[in-house]
Enzyme design. Structure first.
Site, PDB file in Angstrom:
ATOM      1  N   LYS A 177       0.820  -1.395  -0.087  1.00  0.00           N
ATOM      2  CA  LYS A 177      -0.075   0.104   0.004  1.00  0.00           C
ATOM      3  C   LYS A 177       0.855   1.318  -0.059  1.00  0.00           C
ATOM      4  O   LYS A 177       1.526   1.556   0.984  1.00  0.00           O
ATOM      5  CB  LYS A 177      -0.834   0.073   1.135  1.00  0.00           C
ATOM      6  N   GLY A 230       6.494   5.192   8.035  1.00  0.00           N
ATOM      7  CA  GLY A 230       5.967   6.538   8.160  1.00  0.00           C
ATOM      8  C   GLY A 230       6.127   7.203   9.490  1.00  0.00           C
ATOM      9  O   GLY A 230       7.034   6.980  10.222  1.00  0.00           O
ATOM     10  N   THR A 232       5.738   8.706  13.297  1.00  0.00           N
ATOM     11  CA  THR A 232       5.796   7.862  14.420  1.00  0.00           C
ATOM     12  C   THR A 232       4.296   7.737  15.165  1.00  0.00           C
ATOM     13  O   THR A 232       4.026   6.853  15.775  1.00  0.00           O
ATOM     14  CB  THR A 232       6.732   8.590  15.434  1.00  0.00           C
ATOM     15  N   GLY A 235       2.866   4.903  13.346  1.00  0.00           N
ATOM     16  CA  GLY A 235       3.373   3.787  13.794  1.00  0.00           C
ATOM     17  C   GLY A 235       2.687   3.471  15.121  1.00  0.00           C
ATOM     18  O   GLY A 235       2.441   2.204  15.525  1.00  0.00           O
ATOM     19  N   GLU A 252       9.445   1.454  10.891  1.00  0.00           N
ATOM     20  CA  GLU A 252      10.623   2.456  10.749  1.00  0.00           C
ATOM     21  C   GLU A 252       9.834   3.892  10.825  1.00  0.00           C
ATOM     22  O   GLU A 252       8.987   4.147   9.727  1.00  0.00           O
ATOM     23  CB  GLU A 252      11.170   2.215   9.215  1.00  0.00           C
ATOM     24  N   CYS A 286      13.957  10.432   6.418  1.00  0.00           N
ATOM     25  CA  CYS A 286      13.655  10.160   7.707  1.00  0.00           C
ATOM     26  C   CYS A 286      14.998  10.336   8.416  1.00  0.00           C
ATOM     27  O   CYS A 286      15.185  10.951   9.693  1.00  0.00           O
ATOM     28  CB  CYS A 286      13.044   8.823   7.834  1.00  0.00           C
ATOM     29  N   GLU A 386      10.288  16.677  14.295  1.00  0.00           N
ATOM     30  CA  GLU A 386      10.885  16.507  13.040  1.00  0.00           C
ATOM     31  C   GLU A 386       9.989  17.443  11.959  1.00  0.00           C
ATOM     32  O   GLU A 386       8.614  17.390  12.007  1.00  0.00           O
ATOM     33  CB  GLU A 386      10.310  14.873  12.458  1.00  0.00           C
TER      34      GLU A 386
HETATM   35  P1  NAD Z   1       2.242   8.399   7.277  1.00  0.00           P
HETATM   36  O1  NAD Z   1       2.310   7.876   8.555  1.00  0.00           O
HETATM   37  O2  NAD Z   1       1.241   9.584   7.346  1.00  0.00           O
HETATM   38  O3  NAD Z   1       1.822   7.624   6.265  1.00  0.00           O
HETATM   39  C1  NAD Z   1       2.608   6.604   5.851  1.00  0.00           C
HETATM   40  C2  NAD Z   1       1.817   5.651   5.458  1.00  0.00           C
HETATM   41  O4  NAD Z   1       0.919   5.073   6.129  1.00  0.00           O
HETATM   42  C3  NAD Z   1       1.064   5.812   4.060  1.00  0.00           C
HETATM   43  O5  NAD Z   1       0.900   4.787   3.045  1.00  0.00           O
HETATM   44  C4  NAD Z   1      -0.411   6.107   4.671  1.00  0.00           C
HETATM   45  O6  NAD Z   1      -1.516   6.092   3.578  1.00  0.00           O
HETATM   46  C5  NAD Z   1      -0.362   5.165   5.691  1.00  0.00           C
HETATM   47  N1  NAD Z   1      -1.606   5.237   6.817  1.00  0.00           N
HETATM   48  C6  NAD Z   1      -2.006   6.347   7.451  1.00  0.00           C
HETATM   49  N2  NAD Z   1      -2.844   6.240   8.448  1.00  0.00           N
HETATM   50  C7  NAD Z   1      -2.633   4.940   8.614  1.00  0.00           C
HETATM   51  C8  NAD Z   1      -3.474   4.117   9.437  1.00  0.00           C
HETATM   52  N3  NAD Z   1      -4.038   4.657  10.373  1.00  0.00           N
HETATM   53  N4  NAD Z   1      -3.136   2.584   9.277  1.00  0.00           N
HETATM   54  C9  NAD Z   1      -2.497   2.378   8.426  1.00  0.00           C
HETATM   55  N5  NAD Z   1      -1.441   3.005   7.693  1.00  0.00           N
HETATM   56  C10 NAD Z   1      -1.989   4.300   7.715  1.00  0.00           C
HETATM   57  O7  NAD Z   1       3.631   9.265   6.890  1.00  0.00           O
HETATM   58  P2  NAD Z   1       4.078  10.058   5.578  1.00  0.00           P
HETATM   59  O8  NAD Z   1       3.562  11.535   6.211  1.00  0.00           O
HETATM   60  O9  NAD Z   1       3.510   9.372   4.432  1.00  0.00           O
HETATM   61  O10 NAD Z   1       5.619   9.827   5.867  1.00  0.00           O
HETATM   62  C11 NAD Z   1       6.626  10.674   6.622  1.00  0.00           C
HETATM   63  C12 NAD Z   1       6.943  10.171   7.737  1.00  0.00           C
HETATM   64  O11 NAD Z   1       7.824   8.847   7.378  1.00  0.00           O
HETATM   65  C13 NAD Z   1       8.137  10.861   8.378  1.00  0.00           C
HETATM   66  O12 NAD Z   1       7.935  10.791   9.965  1.00  0.00           O
HETATM   67  C14 NAD Z   1       9.516  10.244   8.368  1.00  0.00           C
HETATM   68  O13 NAD Z   1      10.312  10.281   9.328  1.00  0.00           O
HETATM   69  C15 NAD Z   1       8.968   8.798   8.186  1.00  0.00           C
HETATM   70  N6  NAD Z   1       9.752   7.915   7.692  1.00  0.00           N
HETATM   71  C16 NAD Z   1      10.691   7.058   8.326  1.00  0.00           C
HETATM   72  C17 NAD Z   1      11.490   6.198   7.615  1.00  0.00           C
HETATM   73  C18 NAD Z   1      12.346   5.425   8.267  1.00  0.00           C
HETATM   74  O14 NAD Z   1      12.984   4.423   7.738  1.00  0.00           O
HETATM   75  N7  NAD Z   1      12.353   5.412   9.613  1.00  0.00           N
HETATM   76  C19 NAD Z   1      11.794   6.343   6.220  1.00  0.00           C
HETATM   77  C20 NAD Z   1      11.172   7.249   5.478  1.00  0.00           C
HETATM   78  C21 NAD Z   1      10.093   8.123   6.193  1.00  0.00           C
END
Ligand code: NAD
Length: 484
Positions: A177, A230, A232, A235, A252, A286, A386
């Site tokens: 997804k 995604g 925190t 997560g 992650e 990230c 962040e």
């Molecule tokens: P996000 O958490 O909003 O979304 C990530 C994914 O999760 C998307 O596909 C989104 O549609 C999905 N999602 C959203 N709500 C959900 C839920 N309730 N249940 C399941 N899935 C859901 O994050 P973002 O804004 O897309 O990405 C940015 C974040 O990702 C930043 O905080 C960044 O630090 C982090 N990031 C971490 C790493 C790492 O390896 N640690 C790498 C890249 C990005």
């Protein structure tokens, strides 16, 4: 206007519209144009994808030899490289990153990830164990089952590859997804899977809002593991929701990584590293080195040079091969970045470079200037949260102990950097830092063979390397009574 055809969901190697018929627009953040409409899936589509993935796991994929599986994963790598030009273009169109980053670095890295795990497929082995009594005792390392891979918008295909490649190599089936903003390259990976003859149901690609589709995947009793990258807070919500079905999860998450420059550092190299650390990928990384910790004795000279360099980085058309700094990925993220810049100003940090929305001459697009704040103190918002954008917060320190305590003064622990010519100090600091990756005299380097993941609230589990295999297999002990 660039037209991209309407994109469906990939379930069981068939392209289908969503059950509701709803679609979502995909925007090019550099032009603000709609470049595609993708299916907006719901729980019914998730049910269908889970059924297909389960049937493939119980059927052709589960019974295929590990070597044959590896060959197919290798074909994904090869075909992705053959299609690198068009896939890189899509990555740039939906994310806004410079084509030099997607074509030269990220799409080849995604292909390399498939190549690396293809090699592992027939090398995931159990062990024989000398136990008490007259037994033959051995372990089998078996796949977990159906894996849902949920990825963000900053490295859409690369972060998908970090999950899909080890999952498939270990014999799992996958539902991928992508983020709502950047679904096009995940769908391209789906096309590639069909092209190379991956059996139906082995890789399914579902697009749709995270709060609906992501949540449905996390709650579904037919899914055995969630691999998530995604925010925190997302997560944490996934961890809570996954508890009901006791799914395996790897997370992650975010970061606020410190990049420490000691007084004896090679200043020119450290400036290059600090620049790459915060401005690669527009800072939507990230592991971005978003907190620059500089020794007080060299601070003024260092920040002057860094600010001069930042001012020379001009945002440009992401599709131009010469561009090194692209568009922020979405309107929402642009607003977030500008809000943090405002908070830096209001809380008394000194703006020494950037700080404004930028125009590349078209009057369109979500561009922002590379931004550097000096005189940041550890309690300021821009030092703690962040930002996920091209905003560097420079903080001074008086001695090594203060550098380490300031570096570790964060809820996050994804990565860190240290710049010094003193080999003892380098290793000393590397041990003291609470981070899953420490770079010494370099920053933002990765390799599929090296593990990556978080300490503290940056998550748990490791992606890439042999360590990731543990997260896509489970261990079975088999006891055989040998008494005659
Ligand atoms: P996000 O958490 O909003 O979304 C990530 C994914 O999760 C998307 O596909 C989104 O549609 C999905 N999602 C959203 N709500 C959900 C839920 N309730 N249940 C399941 N899935 C859901 O994050 P973002 O804004 O897309 O990405 C940015 C974040 O990702 C930043 O905080 C960044 O630090 C982090 N990031 C971490 C790493 C790492 O390896 N640690 C790498 C890249 C990005």
């Amino acid at each position: 206007m660039i037209t991209v055809e309407q994109k469906h969901l990939l379930i069981n190697n068939e392209w289908r519209p969503s059950s509701s018929g709803q679609t979502m627009e995909v925007i090019n953040p550099a032009t603000e144009e709609i470049i595609a409409a993708v299916a907006a899936a719901d729980g019914r589509d998730v049910d269908a994808a889970v059924a297909a993935a389960r049937a493939a796991f119980d059927g052709p994929w589960g019974t295929m030899s590990a070597r044959e599986r590896g060959r197919l994963v290798r074909k994904l790598a090869d075909r992705l490289l053959e299609r690198a030009d068009d896939v890189s273009r899509l990555e740039t169109l939906h994310n806004g990153k410079p084509i030099s980053e997607s074509r030269n670095i990220e799409i080849p890295a995604a292909a390399e990830c498939f190549e690396y795990y293809a090699g592992w497929a027939d090398k995931v082995m159990g062990e024989t164990i000398p136990v008490k009594g007259n037994h033959l005792t051995y372990t089998l390392r078996e796949p977990i089952g159906v894996v849902a891979a949920i990825v963000p918008w900053n490295f859409p295909l690369l972060l998908a590859a970090w999950k899909v490649a080890p999952a498939l190599a270990c014999g799992n089936t996958v539902i991928l997804k992508p983020a709502s903003q950047t679904p096009l390259t995940a769908l391209a990976l789906g096309e590639i899977a069909v092209e190379i003859g991956l059996p139906p149901g082995v890789l399914n690609v579902i697009t749709g809002p995270g709060s609906r589709v992501g949540q449905a995947l996390v709650e579904h009793s037919g899914i055995d593991k969630i691999a998530f990258t995604g925010d925190t807070s997302t997560g944490k919500s996934i961890m809570r929701s996954a508890a009901d079905t006791l799914k395996r999860i790897t997370l992650e998450l975010g970061g606020k990584s410190p990049n420490i420059v000691l007084a004896d550092a090679d200043v020119e190299a450290a400036i290059r590293g600090a620049t790459i650390g915060i401005f690669y990928g527009k800072g939507e990384v990230c592991a971005a080195g978003s907190r620059l910790l500089v020794d007080r004795s060299i601070k003024n000279e260092f920040i002057d040079k860094l600010a001069t360099r930042a001012r020379k980085m001009v945002p440009g058309d992401p599709l131009d091969p010469k561009t090194r700094f692209g568009a922020i990925a979405s309107r929402k993220q642009l607003d977030t970045v500008l809000r943090y810049i405002e908070s830096g100003r209001n809380e008394g940090a000194s703006l020494v470079a950037g700080g404004q929305r930028a125009d590349i001459g078209t009057g369109k697009g979500y561009f922002v200037q590379p931004t550097v704040f000096a005189d940041v103190t550890p309690e300021m918002t821009i030092a703690r949260e962040e930002i996920f954008g091209p905003v560097l917060a420079a903080i001074e320190f008086a001695d090594l102990d203060e550098a380490i305590s300031r570096a570790n003064d964060s809820q996050y622990g994804l990565a860190a950097g240290v710049w010094t010519r003193d080999i003892k100090k380098a290793h000393y600091v590397a041990r003291k830092l609470q981070a899953g990756t420490v770079w010494v005299n370099t920053y933002n380097v990765y390799d599929t063979a090296a593990p990556f993941g978080g300490y503290k609230q940056s998550g748990f589990g490791r992606e890439m390397s042999a360590h990731a295999l543990d997260h896509y297999t489970q261990v079975k002990s088999v006891w055989v009574d040998l008494n005659l």
